[in-house]
Design a protein around this motif. Structure first.
Motif, PDB file in Angstrom:
ATOM      1  N   GLY A  57      -6.796  18.805   0.860  1.00 56.56           N
ATOM      2  CA  GLY A  57      -6.835  18.014  -0.366  1.00 56.56           C
ATOM      3  C   GLY A  57      -8.127  17.267  -0.613  1.00 56.56           C
ATOM      4  O   GLY A  57      -8.186  16.425  -1.503  1.00 56.56           O
ATOM      5  N   ALA A  58      -9.151  17.566   0.152  1.00 61.00           N
ATOM      6  CA  ALA A  58     -10.439  16.870   0.002  1.00 61.00           C
ATOM      7  C   ALA A  58     -11.509  17.869  -0.440  1.00 61.00           C
ATOM      8  O   ALA A  58     -11.347  19.080  -0.276  1.00 61.00           O
ATOM      9  N   PRO A  59     -12.614  17.388  -0.988  1.00 62.07           N
ATOM     10  CA  PRO A  59     -13.680  18.292  -1.421  1.00 62.07           C
ATOM     11  C   PRO A  59     -14.251  19.111  -0.261  1.00 62.07           C
ATOM     12  O   PRO A  59     -14.321  18.640   0.871  1.00 62.07           O
ATOM     13  N   VAL A  60     -14.673  20.304  -0.581  1.00 61.07           N
ATOM     14  CA  VAL A  60     -15.232  21.231   0.403  1.00 61.07           C
ATOM     15  C   VAL A  60     -16.410  20.604   1.143  1.00 61.07           C
ATOM     16  O   VAL A  60     -16.548  20.759   2.357  1.00 61.07           O
ATOM     17  N   PHE A  61     -17.280  19.877   0.447  1.00 57.99           N
ATOM     18  CA  PHE A  61     -18.491  19.352   1.085  1.00 57.99           C
ATOM     19  C   PHE A  61     -18.200  18.448   2.271  1.00 57.99           C
ATOM     20  O   PHE A  61     -19.042  18.286   3.154  1.00 57.99           O
ATOM     21  N   THR A  62     -17.001  17.872   2.359  1.00 56.39           N
ATOM     22  CA  THR A  62     -16.679  16.950   3.449  1.00 56.39           C
ATOM     23  C   THR A  62     -16.610  17.650   4.805  1.00 56.39           C
ATOM     24  O   THR A  62     -16.617  16.986   5.837  1.00 56.39           O
ATOM     25  N   ALA A  63     -16.579  18.969   4.830  1.00 57.47           N
ATOM     26  CA  ALA A  63     -16.513  19.722   6.085  1.00 57.47           C
ATOM     27  C   ALA A  63     -17.892  20.015   6.665  1.00 57.47           C
ATOM     28  O   ALA A  63     -17.987  20.573   7.760  1.00 57.47           O
ATOM     29  N   PHE A  64     -18.949  19.634   5.975  1.00 60.59           N
ATOM     30  CA  PHE A  64     -20.290  20.024   6.393  1.00 60.59           C
ATOM     31  C   PHE A  64     -21.168  18.832   6.778  1.00 60.59           C
ATOM     32  O   PHE A  64     -21.078  17.756   6.184  1.00 60.59           O
ATOM     33  N   ALA A  65     -22.018  19.048   7.770  1.00 56.74           N
ATOM     34  CA  ALA A  65     -22.891  18.004   8.308  1.00 56.74           C
ATOM     35  C   ALA A  65     -23.865  17.504   7.246  1.00 56.74           C
ATOM     36  O   ALA A  65     -24.391  18.293   6.447  1.00 56.74           O
ATOM     37  N   ASP A  66     -24.084  16.191   7.260  1.00 53.84           N
ATOM     38  CA  ASP A  66     -25.074  15.542   6.387  1.00 53.84           C
ATOM     39  C   ASP A  66     -24.878  15.847   4.908  1.00 53.84           C
ATOM     40  O   ASP A  66     -25.846  15.935   4.147  1.00 53.84           O
ATOM     41  N   MET A  67     -23.633  16.024   4.498  1.00 59.14           N
ATOM     42  CA  MET A  67     -23.356  16.342   3.096  1.00 59.14           C
ATOM     43  C   MET A  67     -22.516  15.211   2.506  1.00 59.14           C
ATOM     44  O   MET A  67     -21.580  14.731   3.117  1.00 59.14           O
ATOM     45  N   ASN A  68     -22.899  14.791   1.315  1.00 58.56           N
ATOM     46  CA  ASN A  68     -22.133  13.790   0.577  1.00 58.56           C
ATOM     47  C   ASN A  68     -22.069  14.236  -0.881  1.00 58.56           C
ATOM     48  O   ASN A  68     -22.654  15.253  -1.250  1.00 58.56           O
ATOM     49  N   ARG A  69     -21.343  13.500  -1.701  1.00 55.29           N
ATOM     50  CA  ARG A  69     -21.144  13.913  -3.093  1.00 55.29           C
ATOM     51  C   ARG A  69     -22.470  14.073  -3.854  1.00 55.29           C
ATOM     52  O   ARG A  69     -22.663  15.094  -4.518  1.00 55.29           O
ATOM     53  N   PRO A  70     -23.408  13.128  -3.791  1.00 52.56           N
ATOM     54  CA  PRO A  70     -24.665  13.323  -4.523  1.00 52.56           C
ATOM     55  C   PRO A  70     -25.431  14.580  -4.074  1.00 52.56           C
ATOM     56  O   PRO A  70     -25.963  15.321  -4.903  1.00 52.56           O
ATOM     57  N   LYS A  71     -25.465  14.829  -2.761  1.00 47.23           N
ATOM     58  CA  LYS A  71     -26.141  16.043  -2.271  1.00 47.23           C
ATOM     59  C   LYS A  71     -25.400  17.291  -2.742  1.00 47.23           C
ATOM     60  O   LYS A  71     -26.019  18.292  -3.111  1.00 47.23           O
ATOM     61  N   ALA A  72     -24.072  17.232  -2.696  1.00 48.52           N
ATOM     62  CA  ALA A  72     -23.274  18.387  -3.124  1.00 48.52           C
ATOM     63  C   ALA A  72     -23.491  18.687  -4.603  1.00 48.52           C
ATOM     64  O   ALA A  72     -23.554  19.851  -5.006  1.00 48.52           O
ATOM     65  N   LYS A  73     -23.634  17.641  -5.420  1.00 50.20           N
ATOM     66  CA  LYS A  73     -23.845  17.835  -6.858  1.00 50.20           C
ATOM     67  C   LYS A  73     -25.166  18.541  -7.158  1.00 50.20           C
ATOM     68  O   LYS A  73     -25.285  19.219  -8.172  1.00 50.20           O
ATOM     69  N   HIS A  74     -26.148  18.376  -6.278  1.00 53.86           N
ATOM     70  CA  HIS A  74     -27.457  18.968  -6.518  1.00 53.86           C
ATOM     71  C   HIS A  74     -27.701  20.246  -5.714  1.00 53.86           C
ATOM     72  O   HIS A  74     -28.778  20.834  -5.789  1.00 53.86           O
ATOM     73  N   HIS A  75     -26.719  20.671  -4.956  1.00 56.62           N
ATOM     74  CA  HIS A  75     -26.824  21.907  -4.166  1.00 56.62           C
ATOM     75  C   HIS A  75     -26.669  23.103  -5.100  1.00 56.62           C
ATOM     76  O   HIS A  75     -25.989  23.025  -6.123  1.00 56.62           O
ATOM     77  N   SER A  76     -27.292  24.218  -4.738  1.00 57.03           N
ATOM     78  CA  SER A  76     -27.188  25.428  -5.574  1.00 57.03           C
ATOM     79  C   SER A  76     -25.750  25.942  -5.667  1.00 57.03           C
ATOM     80  O   SER A  76     -25.410  26.643  -6.617  1.00 57.03           O
ATOM     81  N   GLU A  77     -24.900  25.588  -4.714  1.00 52.34           N
ATOM     82  CA  GLU A  77     -23.482  25.987  -4.728  1.00 52.34           C
ATOM     83  C   GLU A  77     -22.591  24.787  -5.054  1.00 52.34           C
ATOM     84  O   GLU A  77     -21.476  24.664  -4.549  1.00 52.34           O
ATOM     85  N   SER A  78     -23.071  23.896  -5.912  1.00 53.87           N
ATOM     86  CA  SER A  78     -22.344  22.653  -6.210  1.00 53.87           C
ATOM     87  C   SER A  78     -20.932  22.896  -6.729  1.00 53.87           C
ATOM     88  O   SER A  78     -20.007  22.169  -6.367  1.00 53.87           O
ATOM     89  N   GLU A  79     -20.768  23.883  -7.552  1.00 63.22           N
ATOM     90  CA  GLU A  79     -19.436  24.152  -8.112  1.00 63.22           C
ATOM     91  C   GLU A  79     -18.419  24.409  -7.003  1.00 63.22           C
ATOM     92  O   GLU A  79     -17.294  23.917  -7.052  1.00 63.22           O
ATOM     93  N   LEU A  80     -18.813  25.136  -5.985  1.00 60.87           N
ATOM     94  CA  LEU A  80     -17.932  25.432  -4.857  1.00 60.87           C
ATOM     95  C   LEU A  80     -17.761  24.211  -3.949  1.00 60.87           C
ATOM     96  O   LEU A  80     -16.656  23.899  -3.513  1.00 60.87           O
ATOM     97  N   LEU A  81     -18.830  23.503  -3.674  1.00 58.69           N
ATOM     98  CA  LEU A  81     -18.775  22.371  -2.759  1.00 58.69           C
ATOM     99  C   LEU A  81     -17.949  21.205  -3.292  1.00 58.69           C
ATOM    100  O   LEU A  81     -17.445  20.395  -2.519  1.00 58.69           O
ATOM    101  N   LEU A  82     -17.786  21.119  -4.595  1.00 64.03           N
ATOM    102  CA  LEU A  82     -17.067  19.991  -5.185  1.00 64.03           C
ATOM    103  C   LEU A  82     -15.574  20.247  -5.419  1.00 64.03           C
ATOM    104  O   LEU A  82     -14.845  19.329  -5.756  1.00 64.03           O
ATOM    105  N   VAL A  83     -15.109  21.482  -5.234  1.00 65.71           N
ATOM    106  CA  VAL A  83     -13.667  21.732  -5.388  1.00 65.71           C
ATOM    107  C   VAL A  83     -12.936  21.257  -4.141  1.00 65.71           C
ATOM    108  O   VAL A  83     -13.523  21.126  -3.065  1.00 65.71           O
ATOM    109  N   THR A  84     -11.659  20.999  -4.269  1.00 67.12           N
ATOM    110  CA  THR A  84     -10.863  20.608  -3.112  1.00 67.12           C
ATOM    111  C   THR A  84     -10.409  21.859  -2.353  1.00 67.12           C
ATOM    112  O   THR A  84     -10.381  22.960  -2.908  1.00 67.12           O
ATOM    113  N   GLY A  85     -10.062  21.658  -1.091  1.00 68.00           N
ATOM    114  CA  GLY A  85      -9.681  22.784  -0.246  1.00 68.00           C
ATOM    115  C   GLY A  85      -8.568  23.636  -0.815  1.00 68.00           C
ATOM    116  O   GLY A  85      -8.571  24.859  -0.666  1.00 68.00           O
TER     117      GLY A  85
END
Length: 97
Positions: A57-85
């Motif tokens: 029930g949490a965003p995908v980015f929470t499973a990865f090292a040194d990743m937070n919401r602002p970084k996830a928003k600017h990642h090339s795969e942001s759409e995927l990283l911001l969805v919930t599991g």
């Protein structure tokens, strides 16, 4: 493995049967294994290092090292990283592809 059938609702609120599309549409007993597979697949696709399994029930980015919401928003795969599991498409689980 074949995707299980899922009872969905159409635009009029009527039930219809279709194949599951996301991890959240899988039976409870196989979701954890699907999230493990998706974590590995997404790590390879994004080049990120997984530190834990994607939470249901949490965003995908929470499973990865040194990743937070602002970084996830600017990642090339942001759409995927911001969805919930639970909303991760089954295309990221090799067992169901």
């Amino acid at each position: 493995m074949q995707r299980p059938e899922y009872l969905a609702l159409d635009g009029h609120g009527l039930e219809y049967s279709r194949q599951a599309l996301t991890i959240g549409e899988l039976p409870l007993e196989v979701r954890a294994a699907a999230l493990e597979e998706a974590t590995s697949t997404i790590a390879k696709k994004t080049g990120l290092v997984a530190v834990k399994r994607i939470p249901f029930g949490a965003p995908v980015f929470t499973a990865f090292a040194d990743m937070n919401r602002p970084k996830a928003k600017h990642h090339s795969e942001s759409e995927l990283l911001l969805v919930t599991g639970d909303d991760v498409p089954l295309g990221y689980c090799p067992s169901y592809d």
